[in-house]
Design an enzyme around this catalytic site. Structure first.
Site, PDB file in Angstrom:
ATOM      1  N   LYS A   1      10.426   9.974   9.368  1.00  0.00           N
ATOM      2  CA  LYS A   1       8.973   9.819   9.496  1.00  0.00           C
ATOM      3  C   LYS A   1       8.575   8.344   9.322  1.00  0.00           C
ATOM      4  O   LYS A   1       9.383   7.533   8.817  1.00  0.00           O
ATOM      5  CB  LYS A   1       8.274  10.678   8.435  1.00  0.00           C
ATOM      6  CG  LYS A   1       8.597  10.284   6.998  1.00  0.00           C
ATOM      7  CD  LYS A   1       8.129  11.343   6.006  1.00  0.00           C
ATOM      8  CE  LYS A   1       8.479  10.943   4.585  1.00  0.00           C
ATOM      9  NZ  LYS A   1       8.274  12.058   3.631  1.00  0.00           N
TER      10      LYS A   1
ATOM     11  N   ARG B   1       0.560  19.720  -3.049  1.00  0.00           N
ATOM     12  CA  ARG B   1       0.187  18.894  -1.901  1.00  0.00           C
ATOM     13  C   ARG B   1       0.008  19.831  -0.703  1.00  0.00           C
ATOM     14  O   ARG B   1      -1.109  20.148  -0.345  1.00  0.00           O
ATOM     15  CB  ARG B   1       1.278  17.831  -1.671  1.00  0.00           C
ATOM     16  CG  ARG B   1       0.888  16.779  -0.679  1.00  0.00           C
ATOM     17  CD  ARG B   1       1.898  15.643  -0.615  1.00  0.00           C
ATOM     18  NE  ARG B   1       3.188  16.039  -0.070  1.00  0.00           N
ATOM     19  CZ  ARG B   1       4.190  15.185   0.146  1.00  0.00           C
ATOM     20  NH1 ARG B   1       4.063  13.905  -0.153  1.00  0.00           N
ATOM     21  NH2 ARG B   1       5.332  15.602   0.651  1.00  0.00           N
TER      22      ARG B   1
ATOM     23  N   TYR C   1      -5.164 -21.494   2.274  1.00  0.00           N
ATOM     24  CA  TYR C   1      -6.538 -21.064   2.004  1.00  0.00           C
ATOM     25  C   TYR C   1      -6.873 -21.151   0.528  1.00  0.00           C
ATOM     26  O   TYR C   1      -6.033 -20.852  -0.325  1.00  0.00           O
ATOM     27  CB  TYR C   1      -6.738 -19.617   2.474  1.00  0.00           C
ATOM     28  CG  TYR C   1      -6.789 -19.469   3.977  1.00  0.00           C
ATOM     29  CD1 TYR C   1      -7.613 -20.281   4.756  1.00  0.00           C
ATOM     30  CD2 TYR C   1      -6.028 -18.502   4.622  1.00  0.00           C
ATOM     31  CE1 TYR C   1      -7.672 -20.127   6.131  1.00  0.00           C
ATOM     32  CE2 TYR C   1      -6.084 -18.336   5.992  1.00  0.00           C
ATOM     33  CZ  TYR C   1      -6.912 -19.159   6.748  1.00  0.00           C
ATOM     34  OH  TYR C   1      -6.964 -19.010   8.094  1.00  0.00           O
TER      35      TYR C   1
ATOM     36  N   MET D   1      -2.953 -14.202   7.045  1.00  0.00           N
ATOM     37  CA  MET D   1      -2.772 -13.016   7.878  1.00  0.00           C
ATOM     38  C   MET D   1      -1.476 -13.107   8.694  1.00  0.00           C
ATOM     39  O   MET D   1      -0.730 -12.143   8.803  1.00  0.00           O
ATOM     40  CB  MET D   1      -3.964 -12.838   8.816  1.00  0.00           C
ATOM     41  CG  MET D   1      -3.883 -11.546   9.610  1.00  0.00           C
ATOM     42  SD  MET D   1      -5.202 -11.369  10.828  1.00  0.00           S
ATOM     43  CE  MET D   1      -6.646 -11.244   9.782  1.00  0.00           C
TER      44      MET D   1
HETATM   45  C1  LIG Z   1       9.433  12.249   2.754  1.00  0.00           C
HETATM   46  C2  LIG Z   1       9.979  13.586   2.412  1.00  0.00           C
HETATM   47  C3  LIG Z   1      11.348  13.750   2.087  1.00  0.00           C
HETATM   48  C4  LIG Z   1      12.308  12.596   1.892  1.00  0.00           C
HETATM   49  O1  LIG Z   1      12.192  12.088   0.593  1.00  0.00           O
HETATM   50  P1  LIG Z   1      13.111  10.867   0.063  1.00  0.00           P
HETATM   51  O2  LIG Z   1      12.697  10.699  -1.346  1.00  0.00           O
HETATM   52  O3  LIG Z   1      12.748   9.688   0.907  1.00  0.00           O
HETATM   53  O4  LIG Z   1      14.520  11.270   0.252  1.00  0.00           O
HETATM   54  C5  LIG Z   1      11.829  15.052   1.918  1.00  0.00           C
HETATM   55  N1  LIG Z   1      10.995  16.121   2.026  1.00  0.00           N
HETATM   56  C6  LIG Z   1       9.675  15.986   2.291  1.00  0.00           C
HETATM   57  C7  LIG Z   1       8.826  17.206   2.359  1.00  0.00           C
HETATM   58  C8  LIG Z   1       9.129  14.728   2.478  1.00  0.00           C
HETATM   59  O5  LIG Z   1       7.806  14.590   2.716  1.00  0.00           O
END
Ligand SMILES: *Cc1c(COP(=O)(O)O)cnc(C)c1O
Length: 366
Positions: A37, A134, A262, A311
């Site tokens: 992701k 969550r 700056y 920036m």
């Molecule tokens: C991001 C995520 C992971 C991976 O977690 P890490 O700590 O980066 O290994 C696993 N499961 C879910 C549901 C996640 O959102």
């Protein structure tokens, strides 16, 4: 086309080393899901998935469009979408992406989508909340959830999963063990309603390190692939995958009393040599790293950031470094560098990696 001279190099050999290191902690039949992701934790999700394809059993992304990008790049491995949005369900199935079902609304919408698209036994993943609060279904709803799923020929439960809230924190061991036990109870109850046993999974990277007894059928690893374990010992066994490099654009010789950048935040108290580097807060370099809190590495030596982060640029103090315009600059090249940046900007490694903006060009070196 992106020809920004500031480049994020992704080290394919390090990725593979990290994958194998994690695999060695697993039972031989435990599957591995690589979390790619957020552009592969800020690297390049497509290049990382292409590289890992065939070496892992599953990929996961957070959002549907991240999964579509992988499919468009020709990735054939199953892809779990952790947080699909109901308005994307038609696109999701068109791209053979597998949704996490985490509440009644996603369940109802997906059953409708599956019906509309005449799907048969389409794989879905049931996510249960065991304390992170969550996303996740509630265990008390199991009978009703299952009766609705069993009524449909269109979907099939591919896996049941949950997510730990504090797998990296041994002070929270009791809480984590309770999450795992509650998850096992949920799975047992579901299995009683089904004629097949879907895969089950709960561990992220630090879960793999701290709770090996809970590997079950699959583990979901993200940060470990990218070089960070939950402590120094684990991190030292992993290899750094993200190398952010650039070059010196210009060098200024300045006199005592002159200022840099700056708000004139850097004031020279001697003759100083200052290099300008084309990377700034728009590239993901936090302004918290200004005034010497962060450094870059030039000719093997640390050059502290002089004054404020702009920036598009930073200026660094190279008074003690023998270097010239055009020389190579590492913004970070090791886990130590990344952890320093994380500490100095009051955050964690995950945020440093994912903050590298899309303006920076990416290259995977295998
Ligand atoms: C991001 C995520 C992971 C991976 O977690 P890490 O700590 O980066 O290994 C696993 N499961 C879910 C549901 C996640 O959102």
């Amino acid at each position: 086309m992106n020809n920004h001279v500031t480049v994020l190099e992704i080290d394919g050999k390090a990725l593979e080393h990290n994958l194998n290191y994690i695999k060695n902690k697993l039972q031989s039949d435990t599957k591995i899901l690589a979390v790619v992701k957020a552009f592969g934790y800020g690297s390049d999700g497509v290049q990382v998935a292409t590289f890992l394809q065939g070496k892992v059993d599953y990929f996961a992304v957070a959002y549907t469009h991240e999964g579509i990008a992988l499919r468009q790049a020709g990735i054939e491995t199953p892809i779990l979408v952790l947080h699909p949005q109901i308005q994307n369900f038609d696109l999701l199935v068109k791209n053979r992406l597998e949704p996490s079902i985490y509440n009644f609304k996603t369940l109802t919408s997906f059953l409708e989508c599956a019906d509309r698209n005449l799907l048969m036994n389409y794989p879905i993943h049931l996510k249960f909340n065991t304390g992170l609060n969550r996303l996740g279904l509630w265990h008390n709803d199991i009978p009703i959830i299952l009766s609705r799923i069993r009524e449909s020929k269109h979907v099939k439960i591919q896996s049941i999963f949950s997510h730990l809230a504090a797998s990296e924190d041994m002070n929270e061991r009791d809480f984590t063990v309770k999450q795992i036990n509650d998850f096992v109870a949920i799975v047992k109850q579901i299995y009683q309603h089904l004629d097949h046993e879907p895969m089950i999974h709960i561990l992220n990277t630090s879960g793999v390190v701290n709770y090996p007894q809970a590997q079950f059928d699959m583990v979901r690893v993200g940060i470990g692939l990218y070089g960070f374990g939950n402590d120094q010992k684990e991190t030292s066994q992993l290899k750094n995958t993200h190398v952010l490099k650039s070059i010196i654009s210009q060098i200024h010789m300045i006199e005592p009393g002159e200022t840099v950048g700056y708000n004139r935040a850097f004031v020279a108290n001697r003759y100083a040599k200052i290099a300008t580097i084309p990377v700034g807060h728009a590239d993901g370099i936090s302004r918290k790293l200004g005034s010497g809190k962060g450094y870059v590495t030039i000719q093997g030596k640390k050059a502290p950031i002089a004054g404020n982060v702009c920036m598009d640029m930073i200026m660094v103090d190279i008074t003690e470094i023998d270097c010239k315009e055009g020389d190579l600059v590492y913004i970070f090249q090791s886990q130590e560098d990344i952890l320093h940046i994380a500490n100095a900007s009051e955050t964690i490694s995950y945020e440093i990696l994912t903050a590298i903006s899309q303006r920076v060009s990416r290259i995977l070196i295998s």
